[in-house]
Design a protein around this motif. Structure first.
Motif, PDB file in Angstrom:
ATOM      1  N   VAL A 172      49.308  57.882  20.880  1.00 18.02           N
ATOM      2  CA  VAL A 172      47.850  57.861  20.995  1.00 18.02           C
ATOM      3  C   VAL A 172      47.281  59.261  20.755  1.00 18.02           C
ATOM      4  O   VAL A 172      46.268  59.426  20.067  1.00 18.02           O
ATOM      5  CB  VAL A 172      47.435  57.316  22.381  1.00 18.02           C
ATOM      6  CG1 VAL A 172      45.965  57.521  22.612  1.00 18.02           C
ATOM      7  CG2 VAL A 172      47.754  55.856  22.472  1.00 18.02           C
ATOM      8  N   THR A 173      47.953  60.278  21.302  1.00 21.93           N
ATOM      9  CA  THR A 173      47.486  61.647  21.075  1.00 21.93           C
ATOM     10  C   THR A 173      47.586  62.036  19.604  1.00 21.93           C
ATOM     11  O   THR A 173      46.672  62.663  19.056  1.00 21.93           O
ATOM     12  CB  THR A 173      48.304  62.617  21.935  1.00 21.93           C
ATOM     13  OG1 THR A 173      48.281  62.161  23.277  1.00 21.93           O
ATOM     14  CG2 THR A 173      47.733  63.994  21.885  1.00 21.93           C
TER      15      THR A 173
ATOM     16  N   ALA B 245      44.757  60.351  17.764  1.00 25.85           N
ATOM     17  CA  ALA B 245      43.471  61.028  17.993  1.00 25.85           C
ATOM     18  C   ALA B 245      43.369  62.288  17.148  1.00 25.85           C
ATOM     19  O   ALA B 245      42.298  62.622  16.622  1.00 25.85           O
ATOM     20  CB  ALA B 245      43.328  61.373  19.470  1.00 25.85           C
TER      21      ALA B 245
ATOM     22  N   ALA C 153      41.481  55.288  14.653  1.00 24.92           N
ATOM     23  CA  ALA C 153      40.719  55.035  15.886  1.00 24.92           C
ATOM     24  C   ALA C 153      41.166  53.738  16.545  1.00 24.92           C
ATOM     25  O   ALA C 153      41.308  53.667  17.773  1.00 24.92           O
ATOM     26  CB  ALA C 153      39.226  54.968  15.560  1.00 24.92           C
TER      27      ALA C 153
ATOM     28  N   VAL D  74      44.318  54.481  18.245  1.00 22.91           N
ATOM     29  CA  VAL D  74      44.090  55.170  19.521  1.00 22.91           C
ATOM     30  C   VAL D  74      43.851  54.150  20.625  1.00 22.91           C
ATOM     31  O   VAL D  74      44.357  54.285  21.738  1.00 22.91           O
ATOM     32  CB  VAL D  74      42.883  56.125  19.400  1.00 22.91           C
ATOM     33  CG1 VAL D  74      42.409  56.562  20.767  1.00 22.91           C
ATOM     34  CG2 VAL D  74      43.247  57.337  18.607  1.00 22.91           C
TER      35      VAL D  74
ATOM     36  N   VAL E 177      42.417  61.205  13.711  1.00 19.33           N
ATOM     37  CA  VAL E 177      40.984  60.928  13.646  1.00 19.33           C
ATOM     38  C   VAL E 177      40.207  62.215  13.405  1.00 19.33           C
ATOM     39  O   VAL E 177      39.318  62.273  12.551  1.00 19.33           O
ATOM     40  CB  VAL E 177      40.506  60.248  14.955  1.00 19.33           C
ATOM     41  CG1 VAL E 177      38.999  60.167  14.975  1.00 19.33           C
ATOM     42  CG2 VAL E 177      41.070  58.870  15.065  1.00 19.33           C
ATOM     43  N   SER E 178      40.558  63.280  14.130  1.00 16.18           N
ATOM     44  CA  SER E 178      39.830  64.532  13.955  1.00 16.18           C
ATOM     45  C   SER E 178      40.057  65.130  12.570  1.00 16.18           C
ATOM     46  O   SER E 178      39.121  65.673  11.970  1.00 16.18           O
ATOM     47  CB  SER E 178      40.268  65.531  15.018  1.00 16.18           C
ATOM     48  OG  SER E 178      39.676  65.221  16.242  1.00 16.18           O
TER      49      SER E 178
END
Lengths: 152, 86
Positions: free
Chosen positions: B29-30, B33, B17, B20, B36-37
């Motif tokens: 950054v993508t 993310a 995070a 990100v 993170v998921s």
């Protein structure tokens, strides 16, 4: 066992609140529109984790029927799980809508910086940059500052 | 055992995070993310919510990354820069 479950609860709450704070920080601080949407994504993830952690009970099993009968052990709370399952899908819908608006904004103005966007929109629509109030058409100055200055 | 799974996935999630927020390249950054998921879905399994973990892994890491990739390509930020471009 109880110490372990309270530790799991604590770590999970720390992760959820940290994600929420990081998302709010990103949405407030950054100027790039796509970074703001990434902050919104982190915020949604944090809220989902927070709700799941509220429903968690130590030593419980998943709320699923096995062979059509209830498991003998205690189950975790299924209501927050159903709520979060809906919230995840709604979150992706919100992201898709926001990114579509970002594409439209980029095609209209050619930038994604919010301050440059505010300047361009203010120039285009003839409003003030700070509050979006329209500047008076005539130069007699019907604005608020004149009435304030003549009041005393 | 469960404590370690939760601890490791929370640490991975928070590091991703922060990545990100502070990486420059939008490709990275993508990807962060998506990480993170995925860490969040591992955490959901550890918290006894396997259906939520399934939805998070499929929707959060799959569909969300595709939407972001398509948007970044439309906007012109999805470029694989080499050294000479900078």
């Amino acid at each position: 066992m109880t110490e372990e479950t309270t530790l799991v609860d604590f770590i999970s709450y720390v992760g959820a609140i940290s994600l929420i704070l990081l998302g709010i920080f990103a949405m407030v601080t950054f100027r790039h529109l796509i970074r703001i949407i990434f902050g919104l994504m982190l915020l949604e993830a944090g809220v989902n984790l927070f709700l799941i952690t509220i429903g968690y009970r130590g030593g419980a099993v998943a709320p699923i029927l096995v062979n059509g009968e209830l498991p003998t052990a205690a189950m975790v709370d299924p209501i927050p799980q159903a709520l979060v399952l809906t919230a995840i899908v709604i979150g992706v819908g919100v992201q898709a809508l926001a990114l579509a608006l970002v594409i439209k904004t980029y095609k209209a103005y050619g930038t994604l910086d919010t301050q440059i966007l505010a300047q361009k929109i203010a120039e285009e629509t003839g409003t003030k940059l700070i509050d979006g109030i329209p500047t008076p058409i005539s130069d007699t100055g019907t604005g608020l500052e004149e009435s304030l200055s003549t009041k005393p | 055992m469960l404590v370690w799974v939760v601890l490791i996935s929370v640490v991975v999630m928070l590091v991703a995070a922060v990545a990100v927020l502070f990486l420059k390249d939008f490709l990275a950054v993508t990807a962060a993310a998506s990480v993170v998921s995925l860490a969040l879905s591992v955490l959901f399994v550890a918290l006894q919510a396997p259906d939520v973990a399934l939805a998070e892994a499929a929707v959060g890491a799959g569909v969300s990354s595709v939407i972001f990739a398509l948007t970044l390509r439309r906007v012109g930020l999805w470029k694989l820069e080499t050294k000479k471009d900078k």
